[in-house]
Design a protein around this motif. Structure first.
Motif, mmCIF file in Angstrom:
data_model
loop_
_atom_site.group_PDB
_atom_site.id
_atom_site.type_symbol
_atom_site.label_atom_id
_atom_site.label_comp_id
_atom_site.label_asym_id
_atom_site.label_seq_id
_atom_site.Cartn_x
_atom_site.Cartn_y
_atom_site.Cartn_z
ATOM 1 N N TYR A 99 0.741 -1.206 0.135
ATOM 2 C CA TYR A 99 0.101 -0.067 0.061
ATOM 3 C C TYR A 99 1.054 1.360 -0.145
ATOM 4 O O TYR A 99 0.715 2.076 -0.838
ATOM 5 C CB TYR A 99 -1.018 -0.057 1.232
ATOM 6 N N PHE A 100 1.743 1.231 0.893
ATOM 7 C CA PHE A 100 2.310 2.639 1.078
ATOM 8 C C PHE A 100 3.281 3.183 -0.056
ATOM 9 O O PHE A 100 2.894 4.454 -0.321
ATOM 10 C CB PHE A 100 3.381 2.482 2.399
ATOM 11 N N PRO A 101 4.039 2.312 -0.807
ATOM 12 C CA PRO A 101 4.860 2.817 -1.877
ATOM 13 C C PRO A 101 3.590 3.679 -3.108
ATOM 14 O O PRO A 101 4.276 4.418 -3.966
ATOM 15 C CB PRO A 101 5.423 1.741 -2.612
ATOM 16 N N VAL A 102 2.546 3.149 -2.983
ATOM 17 C CA VAL A 102 1.599 3.792 -4.058
ATOM 18 C C VAL A 102 0.420 4.711 -3.528
ATOM 19 O O VAL A 102 -0.501 4.864 -4.548
ATOM 20 C CB VAL A 102 1.144 2.613 -5.025
ATOM 21 N N ALA A 103 0.656 5.198 -2.285
ATOM 22 C CA ALA A 103 -0.402 5.826 -1.763
ATOM 23 C C ALA A 103 0.193 7.294 -1.189
ATOM 24 O O ALA A 103 0.133 7.573 0.242
ATOM 25 C CB ALA A 103 -1.047 5.273 -0.731
ATOM 26 N N PRO A 104 0.553 8.291 -2.015
ATOM 27 C CA PRO A 104 1.244 9.426 -1.400
ATOM 28 C C PRO A 104 0.041 10.158 -0.600
ATOM 29 O O PRO A 104 -1.211 10.265 -1.349
ATOM 30 C CB PRO A 104 1.896 10.142 -2.713
ATOM 31 N N ARG A 105 0.609 11.074 0.182
ATOM 32 C CA ARG A 105 -0.377 11.875 0.868
ATOM 33 C C ARG A 105 -0.566 13.051 -0.029
ATOM 34 O O ARG A 105 0.667 13.728 -0.679
ATOM 35 C CB ARG A 105 0.142 12.255 2.202
ATOM 36 N N VAL A 106 -1.735 13.655 -0.193
ATOM 37 C CA VAL A 106 -2.118 15.029 -0.983
ATOM 38 C C VAL A 106 -2.556 16.067 -0.315
ATOM 39 O O VAL A 106 -2.588 17.143 -0.715
ATOM 40 C CB VAL A 106 -2.944 14.560 -2.254
ATOM 41 N N ARG A 107 -3.107 15.642 1.069
ATOM 42 C CA ARG A 107 -3.603 16.630 1.867
ATOM 43 C C ARG A 107 -3.581 16.260 3.283
ATOM 44 O O ARG A 107 -3.625 15.323 3.736
ATOM 45 C CB ARG A 107 -5.072 16.901 1.639
ATOM 46 N N TYR A 108 -3.074 17.255 4.329
ATOM 47 C CA TYR A 108 -2.873 16.885 5.711
ATOM 48 C C TYR A 108 -3.413 18.000 6.453
ATOM 49 O O TYR A 108 -3.222 19.175 6.300
ATOM 50 C CB TYR A 108 -1.238 16.829 5.903
ATOM 51 N N GLU A 109 -4.299 17.527 7.381
ATOM 52 C CA GLU A 109 -4.516 18.781 8.248
ATOM 53 C C GLU A 109 -4.650 18.314 9.748
ATOM 54 O O GLU A 109 -5.113 17.195 10.257
ATOM 55 C CB GLU A 109 -6.191 18.984 7.987
ATOM 56 N N VAL A 110 -4.056 18.836 10.656
ATOM 57 C CA VAL A 110 -3.697 18.444 12.226
ATOM 58 C C VAL A 110 -4.254 19.766 13.310
ATOM 59 O O VAL A 110 -3.756 21.261 12.729
ATOM 60 C CB VAL A 110 -2.244 18.257 12.372
ATOM 61 N N GLU A 111 -5.038 19.431 14.069
ATOM 62 C CA GLU A 111 -5.164 20.602 15.233
ATOM 63 C C GLU A 111 -4.272 19.975 16.550
ATOM 64 O O GLU A 111 -4.619 18.871 16.863
ATOM 65 C CB GLU A 111 -6.795 20.626 15.426
ATOM 66 N N PHE A 112 -3.520 20.828 16.808
ATOM 67 C CA PHE A 112 -2.803 20.529 18.146
ATOM 68 C C PHE A 112 -3.224 20.977 19.542
ATOM 69 O O PHE A 112 -3.658 22.101 19.446
ATOM 70 C CB PHE A 112 -1.281 21.050 18.073
ATOM 71 N N GLU A 113 -3.478 19.984 20.219
ATOM 72 C CA GLU A 113 -4.367 20.597 21.339
ATOM 73 C C GLU A 113 -3.708 20.396 22.675
ATOM 74 O O GLU A 113 -4.303 21.073 23.815
ATOM 75 C CB GLU A 113 -5.562 19.306 21.524
ATOM 76 N N ALA A 114 -2.720 19.713 22.960
ATOM 77 C CA ALA A 114 -1.866 19.401 24.204
ATOM 78 C C ALA A 114 -0.425 18.823 23.688
ATOM 79 O O ALA A 114 -0.213 18.300 22.810
ATOM 80 C CB ALA A 114 -2.399 18.524 24.984
ATOM 81 N N SER A 115 0.432 19.216 24.465
ATOM 82 C CA SER A 115 1.703 18.847 24.268
ATOM 83 C C SER A 115 2.153 17.563 24.918
ATOM 84 O O SER A 115 1.384 16.966 25.715
ATOM 85 C CB SER A 115 2.960 19.745 25.047
ATOM 86 N N LEU A 116 3.187 16.927 24.393
ATOM 87 C CA LEU A 116 3.636 15.537 24.624
ATOM 88 C C LEU A 116 4.783 15.617 25.152
ATOM 89 O O LEU A 116 5.573 16.170 24.365
ATOM 90 C CB LEU A 116 3.154 14.595 23.575
ATOM 91 N N ARG A 117 5.193 14.990 26.108
ATOM 92 C CA ARG A 117 6.634 15.014 26.586
ATOM 93 C C ARG A 117 7.468 13.669 26.610
ATOM 94 O O ARG A 117 6.751 12.726 26.564
ATOM 95 C CB ARG A 117 6.580 15.507 28.094
ATOM 96 N N PHE A 118 8.679 13.648 26.540
ATOM 97 C CA PHE A 118 9.577 12.555 26.704
ATOM 98 C C PHE A 118 9.040 11.445 27.591
ATOM 99 O O PHE A 118 8.772 11.910 28.657
ATOM 100 C CB PHE A 118 11.081 12.835 26.807
ATOM 101 N N GLY A 119 9.083 10.285 27.214
ATOM 102 C CA GLY A 119 8.754 9.131 28.137
ATOM 103 C C GLY A 119 7.220 8.922 28.188
ATOM 104 O O GLY A 119 6.567 7.638 28.740
ATOM 105 N N GLU A 120 6.336 9.834 27.892
ATOM 106 C CA GLU A 120 4.878 9.782 27.880
ATOM 107 C C GLU A 120 4.280 8.626 26.909
ATOM 108 O O GLU A 120 4.786 8.234 25.817
ATOM 109 C CB GLU A 120 4.047 10.863 27.565
ATOM 110 N N GLU A 121 3.398 7.787 27.597
ATOM 111 C CA GLU A 121 2.559 6.899 26.376
ATOM 112 C C GLU A 121 1.537 7.471 25.652
ATOM 113 O O GLU A 121 0.942 8.531 26.175
ATOM 114 C CB GLU A 121 2.015 5.656 27.425
#
Length: 149
Positions: free
Chosen positions: A51-73
């Motif tokens: 799948y991955f070699p033939v499925a490039p991304r053409v649009r991406y949208e992200v809303e960041f709501e909180a930070s993540l820190r080293f070691g967190e699950e």
């Protein structure tokens, strides 16, 4: 995010040092890797090779709501929300698991679109293979849809 018409998967990981800046706070690009790891679990769970070699991304949208820190699950959930003729739209959520450093909280959510482009030289999209469409629309077992890595 577990409707058989909308296949989904879960990926569990931990924020590693390479995912962070010098203060131990994650880079925003880390979210993309988490979403794509969940996407890989979804495709493996439905038996879709190559799948991955033939499925490039053409649009991406992200809303960041909180930070993540080293070691967190971290738990990432992804769902295939639209299977078009030659495109797929995914929705995802990245969650920080409850720990000493903070409560269970959504860190990011977003969506992206992939397009089937099997011939990079010729370019242009083509319909998804019929076997892939069938695998994604027939619904997998709950174990396969929720498989983690």
């Amino acid at each position: 995010m577990s409707d058989p018409v909308h296949p989904s998967a879960v990926h569990r990981s931990r924020v590693e040092w390479v995912d962070t800046d010098a203060a131990g706070i994650y880079h925003n690009t880390t979210v993309v890797r988490y979403a794509e790891a969940a996407e890989a679990a979804l495709m493996r769970g439905h038996g879709i090779p190559g799948y991955f070699p033939v499925a490039p991304r053409v649009r991406y949208e992200v809303e960041f709501e909180a930070s993540l820190r080293f070691g967190e699950e971290v738990t990432t959930r992804i769902e295939l929300v639209r299977l078009g003729r030659s495109s797929m739209t995914f929705a995802f959520e990245v969650w920080r698991e409850a720990a000493d450093s903070g409560p269970h909280r959504r860190a990011a959510r977003g969506s992206y679109v992939t397009v089937h482009v099997p011939d990079k030289e010729a370019g242009g999209s083509t319909p998804w293979p019929a076997a892939w469409r069938t695998a994604l629309t027939a619904g997998a077992s709950p174990e396969a849809a929720g498989r983690t890595q």
